[in-house]
Design an enzyme around this catalytic site. Structure first.
Site, short mmCIF file in Angstrom:
data_model
loop_
_atom_site.label_atom_id
_atom_site.label_comp_id
_atom_site.label_asym_id
_atom_site.label_seq_id
_atom_site.Cartn_x
_atom_site.Cartn_y
_atom_site.Cartn_z
N GLY B 69 39.79 32.97 33.71
CA GLY B 69 39.36 33.23 32.35
C GLY B 69 40.50 33.59 31.41
O GLY B 69 40.54 33.15 30.26
N SER B 70 41.43 34.38 31.90
CA SER B 70 42.54 34.82 31.04
C SER B 70 43.36 33.63 30.56
O SER B 70 43.67 33.51 29.37
CB SER B 70 43.46 35.79 31.78
OG SER B 70 42.73 36.92 32.21
N ASN B 150 31.75 42.00 28.27
CA ASN B 150 31.89 42.36 29.68
C ASN B 150 31.54 43.81 29.99
O ASN B 150 31.22 44.12 31.13
CB ASN B 150 33.31 42.05 30.17
CG ASN B 150 34.38 42.56 29.24
OD1 ASN B 150 34.39 42.25 28.05
ND2 ASN B 150 35.27 43.36 29.77
N GLN B 178 31.57 36.05 30.97
CA GLN B 178 30.45 36.83 31.52
C GLN B 178 29.12 36.11 31.41
O GLN B 178 28.11 36.58 31.92
CB GLN B 178 30.36 38.18 30.78
CG GLN B 178 31.53 39.11 31.05
CD GLN B 178 31.53 39.69 32.46
OE1 GLN B 178 30.49 39.75 33.13
NE2 GLN B 178 32.69 40.11 32.92
N SER B 198 35.24 31.65 34.11
CA SER B 198 35.97 32.09 35.30
C SER B 198 35.04 32.09 36.51
O SER B 198 33.95 32.67 36.45
CB SER B 198 36.51 33.49 35.04
OG SER B 198 37.23 33.94 36.16
N HIS B 200 35.07 33.57 39.44
CA HIS B 200 34.74 34.76 40.24
C HIS B 200 33.66 35.64 39.61
O HIS B 200 33.25 36.64 40.19
CB HIS B 200 36.00 35.57 40.58
CG HIS B 200 36.61 36.35 39.47
ND1 HIS B 200 36.45 37.71 39.37
CD2 HIS B 200 37.39 35.98 38.43
CE1 HIS B 200 37.13 38.14 38.30
NE2 HIS B 200 37.69 37.12 37.72
N THR B 236 49.96 21.36 40.61
CA THR B 236 49.06 20.74 41.59
C THR B 236 47.76 21.54 41.65
O THR B 236 47.77 22.76 41.77
CB THR B 236 49.74 20.70 42.98
OG1 THR B 236 50.96 19.99 42.82
CG2 THR B 236 48.86 20.02 44.01
N CYS B 323 40.01 58.38 31.68
CA CYS B 323 40.62 58.78 32.95
C CYS B 323 40.61 57.65 33.98
O CYS B 323 41.36 57.69 34.95
CB CYS B 323 39.90 59.99 33.52
SG CYS B 323 39.91 61.40 32.42
C1 LIG Z 1 34.95 38.60 29.04
C2 LIG Z 1 36.07 38.31 29.98
N1 LIG Z 1 37.07 37.50 29.58
C3 LIG Z 1 38.09 37.21 30.39
C4 LIG Z 1 38.19 37.73 31.67
C5 LIG Z 1 39.37 37.36 32.52
O1 LIG Z 1 39.01 36.49 33.53
P1 LIG Z 1 39.97 36.28 34.80
O2 LIG Z 1 39.90 37.54 35.59
O3 LIG Z 1 39.40 35.12 35.53
O4 LIG Z 1 41.34 36.00 34.28
C6 LIG Z 1 37.17 38.59 32.11
C7 LIG Z 1 37.21 39.19 33.46
O5 LIG Z 1 37.81 40.19 33.74
C8 LIG Z 1 36.10 38.89 31.24
O6 LIG Z 1 35.12 39.72 31.63
S1 FES Z 2 42.96 61.50 33.70
FE1 FES Z 2 41.81 62.71 32.41
S2 FES Z 2 42.13 64.70 33.28
FE2 FES Z 2 42.86 63.37 34.76
#
Ligand SMILES: Cc1ncc(COP(=O)(O)O)c(C=O)c1O
Ligand code: FES
Lengths: 127, 394
Positions: B69-70, B150, B178, B198, B200, B236, B323
């Site tokens: 996807g990227s 996503n 998605q 994508s 996966h 390829t 976090c």
């Molecule tokens: C909305 C969206 N775009 C792009 C990607 C990127 O896809 P990929 O992990 O196949 O590069 C993701 C997945 O992480 C996604 O959720």
């Molecule tokens: S990362 Fe937020 S307190 Fe640890």
């Protein structure tokens, strides 16, 4: 590999000294500018000794574990020793933290220092 | 173990694994070679292209296989930008809550002199076609809006947005990573010029995806080299991966009606159950959302702790908490729908799959309730909220 060490997970799952001390004579609350987490420490100091300590934390696993470990490290210790506590000592006692989680242990150090300052202010006793 | 992080990645289907392993054995030739073994791989590749094209209402020659996807997002946006620049058009419209594959590509283009308008996604996470229309200028070369988000799963009105773009003569790209294999899509009916997907995310392998480019839309090559993919993407081809993607996609489309019915019921059960937790809120529009997406904020707690404790209970999910991100920034998606930092902190995304049962859903509801209550029990923010020292937001 797991995100955290066994020690961190143990303190995170079973945090020691959780809660509030109603008649605490030193309270410190600090926030983390980085991620926005908050930690609060309650100290009960008698004759220069930290006789009781409790904490409350709004934060990640490593923040909760750091609070818990920090309370264990200072409980029963003289305030002069407590004042020297560093975040490094907390992190080491936890068998280390991931680099980007070191700041969570800083929160524990700062909360304790803030509580000591509060104690000094309330009692006029200089540590 | 309950896996509720299908938006991050999905488990490969049995059929896709079968296709892939069989072809690793039987079709390892180079599709560019002229001898029999190469030509067999070529046949497999072109059959996969037909299947993938059919799944979205495209023609085989409109499909470029990519590494995921990227790459497809990067190539789509770069292609439209380059062709715009040639005509002196350097304005791009997108939204604040796109995937970073889109946002970071746009950041790069800004450094190259492009101007980018990021549309508001509003509190419900839905972009308004009339706002797209109002943002289009004489020098706009591209509108790029995701089909489904996503994190919060909202489904955008892409057909209407596409129609606006068509009428104004502006290219329309949609990141459908998605959405493909999860909701019905047809590039012709939906007025799409460029679309990213994508494998996966629909039970295919990782590292494989595709870009749809409507016939006549110029393409910029990101990877120079051989003449694969009709000179539009060198290297390829990952024949077994591509064929496994086609298998997974065909399967997803064949089972879409029953999967949608099942997932929607489970999703709604989860939403209703989790709404019982006090001071919680659903993120994103309730109706216009992917069948498998549930995303909540719980006030007074932090998401990483929540995830770790749910993991202990055998539930795997994700969060937009600062976090949990290596960068320590809260989710840009939650900020974009107006959640403040404190609230975005306590977020939980459950992206469920077809194998989830009602019992699993009830177990999730119970477990989340227990963990939230436990964490609030020693949260200083929760104490302040309960004591009236701070005002509840949710
Ligand atoms: C909305 C969206 N775009 C792009 C990607 C990127 O896809 P990929 O992990 O196949 O590069 C993701 C997945 O992480 C996604 O959720
Ligand atoms: S990362 Fe937020 S307190 Fe640890």
């Amino acid at each position: 590999m797991a995100l955290y060490s066994e020690k961190v997970m143990d303190h995170f799952r079973n945090p020691r000294n959780v809660g509030v001390i109603e008649d605490a004579n030193g309270i410190g609350e600090v926030g983390n500018a980085k991620c926005g987490d908050i930690m609060k420490m309650y100290l009960k100091i008698e004759d220069g000794i930290v006789v009781d300590v409790k904490f409350e934390t709004f934060g990640c696993g490593s923040a909760i574990a750091s609070s818990s470990m920090a309370t264990e490290l200072i409980k029963g210790q003289p305030v002069s020793e407590v004042k020297k506590l560093t975040n490094k000592a907390v992190a080491e006692a936890l068998d280390g933290l991931p680099d980007y989680k070191m700041h969570c242990s800083v929160l524990a150090e700062e909360a304790i220092q803030a509580a000591l300052e509060d104690y000094e202010k309330r009692t006029g006793i200089k540590i | 173990m309950i896996y509720a992080d299908n938006a991050a990645t999905t488990k490969m289907s049995e059929a896709a694994i079968h296709t892939m392993t069989e072809l690793l054995q039987d079709a390892w030739g180079n599709p560019s070679s002229l001898y029999t073994h190469g030509q067999k791989a070529k046949e497999v590749l072109e059959k996969a292209r037909e299947d993938v094209a059919a799944a979205i209402g495209a023609e085989p020659r409109e499909i470029i296989f990519t590494s995921g996807g990227s790459e497809a997002d990067n190539q789509a946006i770069r292609s439209a930008a380059e062709s715009g620049r040639r005509k002196g058009k350097t304005h791009i419209i997108s939204s604040a809550f796109e995937h970073h594959a889109v946002l970071h590509t746009l950041e790069r283009l800004k450094k190259e002199g492009f101007e980018v308008t990021l549309l508001d996604v509003h509190e419900n996470g839905l972009i308004r076609p009339e706002e797209v229309e109002a943002a289009i200028r004489e020098d706009t070369c591209l509108v790029t809006i995701m089909t489904a988000n996503n994190e919060i799963g909202t489904i955008e009105p892409i057909r209407e947005i596409g129609a606006v773009c068509r009428a104004k003569g502006v290219l329309f790209h949609t990141d459908a990573v998605q959405a493909v294999g999860h909701i019905p899509l047809n590039v012709k009916e939906d007025n799409i010029d460029l679309l990213s997907a994508s494998a996966h995310k629909f039970h295919g392998p990782k590292g494989v995806g595709f870009l749809y480019v409507r016939k006549g839309v110029p393409v910029t090559n990101l990877i120079e080299g051989g003449a694969q993919e009709r000179g539009r993407r060198a290297g390829t081809e990952n024949v077994p991966g591509i064929a496994a993607m086609a298998t997974a996609l065909k399967e997803a489309i064949a089972h879409m009606p029953e999967n949608t019915t099942k997932l929607t019921a489970l999703r709604d059960r989860l939403i209703d159950g989790l709404l019982q937790i006090p001071h919680s809120a659903l993120n994103g529009d309730r109706a216009q959302r992917l069948p498998g997406n549930v995303n909540f904020c719980f006030e007074g707690i932090e998401g990483e702790s929540l995830l770790l404790l749910l993991d202990d209970k055998g539930i795997q999910a994700s969060s937009g908490s600062a976090c949990t991100s290596g960068s320590l920034d809260p989710s840009h998606v939650l900020l974009a729908i107006g959640r403040v930092h404190d609230v975005a902190h306590g977020s939980l995304r459950l992206s469920i799959g077809e194998d989830l049962t009602e019992e699993d859903a009830d177990y999730i509801i119970r477990s989340v309730g227990e963990v939230v209550t436990y964490l609030r029990g020693f949260s200083p923010i929760w104490r302040d909220l309960m004591a009236g020292k701070k005002e509840f937001i949710l």
